[in-house]
Every structure is written in structure tokens, then in C-alpha cells.
Scaffold this motif. Structure first.
Motif, short mmCIF file in Angstrom:
data_model
loop_
_atom_site.label_atom_id
_atom_site.label_comp_id
_atom_site.label_asym_id
_atom_site.label_seq_id
_atom_site.Cartn_x
_atom_site.Cartn_y
_atom_site.Cartn_z
N GLY A 45 0.77 -1.30 0.00
CA GLY A 45 0.04 -0.16 -0.02
C GLY A 45 0.86 1.28 0.04
O GLY A 45 0.36 2.44 0.26
N ALA A 46 2.19 1.00 -0.07
CA ALA A 46 2.86 2.16 -0.04
C ALA A 46 2.94 3.12 -1.47
O ALA A 46 3.14 2.58 -2.49
CB ALA A 46 4.48 1.82 0.52
N SER A 47 2.73 4.25 -1.28
CA SER A 47 2.49 5.14 -2.35
C SER A 47 3.67 6.08 -2.71
O SER A 47 4.43 6.18 -1.97
CB SER A 47 1.19 6.21 -2.19
OG SER A 47 1.47 6.98 -0.92
N ASP A 70 4.38 7.71 7.35
CA ASP A 70 3.77 6.58 6.82
C ASP A 70 4.76 5.67 6.24
O ASP A 70 4.61 4.52 6.66
CB ASP A 70 2.76 6.86 5.73
CG ASP A 70 2.21 5.65 5.11
OD1 ASP A 70 1.21 5.10 5.95
OD2 ASP A 70 2.37 5.43 4.12
N LEU A 71 5.67 6.02 5.48
CA LEU A 71 6.60 4.90 4.87
C LEU A 71 7.49 4.25 6.07
O LEU A 71 7.67 3.32 5.98
CB LEU A 71 7.70 5.80 3.83
CG LEU A 71 8.36 4.47 2.91
CD1 LEU A 71 7.38 3.90 2.09
CD2 LEU A 71 9.34 5.67 2.12
N ASP A 131 8.91 9.46 -7.29
CA ASP A 131 8.73 9.56 -8.72
C ASP A 131 9.86 9.82 -9.39
O ASP A 131 10.98 10.44 -8.80
CB ASP A 131 7.45 10.45 -9.04
CG ASP A 131 7.70 11.71 -9.03
OD1 ASP A 131 8.76 12.22 -8.15
OD2 ASP A 131 6.80 12.64 -9.17
N GLU A 132 9.73 10.08 -10.61
CA GLU A 132 11.02 10.43 -11.48
C GLU A 132 11.75 11.96 -11.18
O GLU A 132 12.89 11.81 -10.83
CB GLU A 132 10.49 10.50 -13.10
CG GLU A 132 11.72 10.82 -14.13
CD GLU A 132 11.25 10.90 -15.38
OE1 GLU A 132 12.17 11.29 -16.22
OE2 GLU A 132 9.88 10.41 -15.67
N GLN A 133 10.82 12.82 -10.78
CA GLN A 133 11.32 14.13 -10.62
C GLN A 133 12.06 14.05 -8.94
O GLN A 133 13.32 14.55 -8.97
CB GLN A 133 10.43 15.16 -10.51
CG GLN A 133 9.86 15.61 -11.78
CD GLN A 133 11.09 16.03 -12.79
OE1 GLN A 133 11.98 16.81 -12.50
NE2 GLN A 133 11.16 15.61 -14.09
N ALA A 134 11.30 13.46 -8.08
CA ALA A 134 11.91 13.38 -6.79
C ALA A 134 13.15 12.36 -6.77
O ALA A 134 14.01 12.74 -6.01
CB ALA A 134 10.57 12.87 -5.92
N ALA A 135 13.23 11.41 -7.63
CA ALA A 135 14.28 10.38 -7.59
C ALA A 135 15.47 11.13 -8.24
O ALA A 135 16.62 11.35 -7.67
CB ALA A 135 13.89 9.17 -8.42
#
Length: 268
Positions: A21-23, A39-40, A63-67
């Protein structure tokens, strides 16, 4: 002795329930960075991953930008706590962005046609507080009125209400009144339904019963064969119950039959 494998060497199971369920964190969303990290961290703890070293696997959930931001700045992270602080400062939405989102949500929030006023009130107040914690009472009332259903607003404007507390009490009174009226109407409908049923029953009782011509005062055994079974049997001769199944006549039963047919049948 159980060996402790480094988090960088330990494969992370993506099929375990806590992690399913981790987003992923997206830089384009308005998700709170602090809440997402908490949460993580809870999910990592559920699969026995310590954040002291496990935080280095967080890039798998960006996501791509955060990575991309992670790769460019990972040298600045000494430990989990330094990473957490920098990540929250970098990705927490600005106040202007929060206010813009809250303002749009307030404008879009309308009372439904059959929605209780109290439900609309509590939901709209939450949006107002998100937009501005200390918004003046007069301005809050304007926002609340702007989304009311037109019939609710017409009724509301008949009263002089100067605070949100008065509006809340008014909403409670209105719903109590509506609930009482609905109960009274339901009782009236039930009374009317009962009265109609009684009237229909009386009308049925007053109507003459139709009797077919072959049942009208003939007294004939043949004419009474079409009558209901209980009435037809009651009009038969008493000896009808002693009809012989051997010869077909009345007055005795099969074992007492002395007819020629029955004797031949028994081989006498």
C-alpha cells in the motif's frame, strides 16, 4: 548466531503486505512530505527495516522528479534525520499553493439538494480553516452562504445570524424540524392507507355475492356438484361415506360386498 545483513545488500520484498500500500511521492502532488515519510517509516518498521539504514532505500518510492532530486543531493545526507529535515523543507508545499488549493476547494464545495445543512456546515468549516485559521466570522458566513442550496439560503436569509455558532445552532434546529415533519407525514400517510383499506373491505362486504344459475335453490344433487368440496360433501346422503368400491353402490363397503362381480374378483 543470526547475521545482520546490510540494508543495501538486503533485497526488499515488494510483495509483503505492509509495502503493497506504500504510495510513491510525487513532486507535483500536494501531499504533505512529513506525513508521507512517517507513513513510509511505519511500513518499513512492519517489515523489520530500521530507518537508521533503511532510509537509503526510500528512493524506490520516489517519482521521476523526486528521484532525480535524490541523486543530485544524496551526498548532503549524513543520516536519516538530516535527510528527513532536508526532504521536508524541499518538498513541503508553499503556503501560497496550500491557500490556492483550499480556496478552490471552498468554491467548489456546494450543498447537495438533499444534503443536511449540518453536514455541509462542518465540511465547509474545515476547508475555511485550511485556507485561513483566523478568518473573520463575517467572511466565514459569506463562504458558507455561497455554497448553500437555494431553498436553504432563502430560508436562512429570513433570520439575522452574525456568527458561525448561530448558523450551526440554526442548522440543528432546521434538521430537527424537518425530521419531525417527516415523521408526522409518515404517520398521516399510514393513517390514510389504513382508512383506504378499511373502506375497500367494507365495499367488498356490501356487494351481493354472485351465485351461478345451477346453484340457485335447486336442491338437486347433480346441481350441487360444482359447489366447494366442504359444502358438497355436507349435502350428500349419510350412506355416501359407505360406498362400495367393488360394485359402486352405497350402504356397505368393499369387504362386505356380496355382489356377483366381487365374488368373481375374489375367486369365490
Amino acid at each position: 548466531m543470526k547475521s545482520h545483513q546490510s540494508i543495501n545488500e538486503q533485497p526488499m520484498s515488494m510483495t509483503q503486505h505492509p509495502m503493497q500500500g506504500a504510495s510513491k511521492f510525487s513532486t507535483k502532488s500536494t501531499k504533505d512530505a512529513k506525513e508521507w515519510l512517517e507513513d513510509l517509516a511505519c511500513r518499513f518498521a512492519a517489515v523489520e527495516i530500521n530507518m537508521t539504514t533503511g532510509w537509503r532505500k526510500i528512493y524506490l518510492y520516489l517519482d521521476e522528479q523526486a528521484a532525480k532530486w535524490w541523486r543530485e543531493n544524496q551526498g548532503n545526507f549524513e543520516d536519516w534525520y538530516s535527510f528527513k529535515k532536508i526532504f521536508e523543507e524541499e518538498h513541503s508545499p508553499s503556503l501560497a499553493s496550500i491557500r490556492a488549493t483550499a480556496a478552490k476547494d471552498m468554491a467548489d464545495r456546494k450543498q447537495g439538494k438533499s444534503e443536511p445543512l449540518t453536514a455541509y456546515y462542518h465540511d465547509k468549516i474545515k476547508l475555511i480553516k485550511r485556507y485561513e485559521t483566523n478568518m473573520p466570522e463575517a467572511q466565514q458566513l459569506e463562504w458558507l452562504q455561497a455554497g448553500m442550496w437555494h431553498t436553504t439560503l432563502e430560508e436562512f436569509l429570513k433570520y439575522t445570524i452574525t456568527s458561525t455558532k448561530e448558523l450551526k445552532n440554526y442548522a440543528i434546529q432546521i434538521e430537527a424540524k424537518q425530521s419531525l415533519l417527516a415523521k408526522i407525514k409518515a404517520e398521516q400517510d399510514e393513517e390514510e392507507r389504513t382508512a383506504r383499506l378499511v373502506q375497500q373491505a367494507q365495499q367488498i362486504g356490501e356487494q351481493p355475492r354472485y351465485v351461478p344459475p345451477y346453484q340457485r335453490n335447486t336442491g338437486s344433487y347433480a346441481d350441487n356438484r360444482s359447489m366447494p368440496n366442504n359444502q358438497w360433501v355436507s349435502q350428500q346422503p349419510p350412506e355416501w361415506h359407505n360406498r362400495c368400491y367393488q360394485c359402486g353402490t352405497f350402504g356397505h363397503i368393499g369387504r362386505d360386498c356380496h355382489s356377483h362381480y366381487s365374488k368373481n374378483f375374489r375367486g369365490e
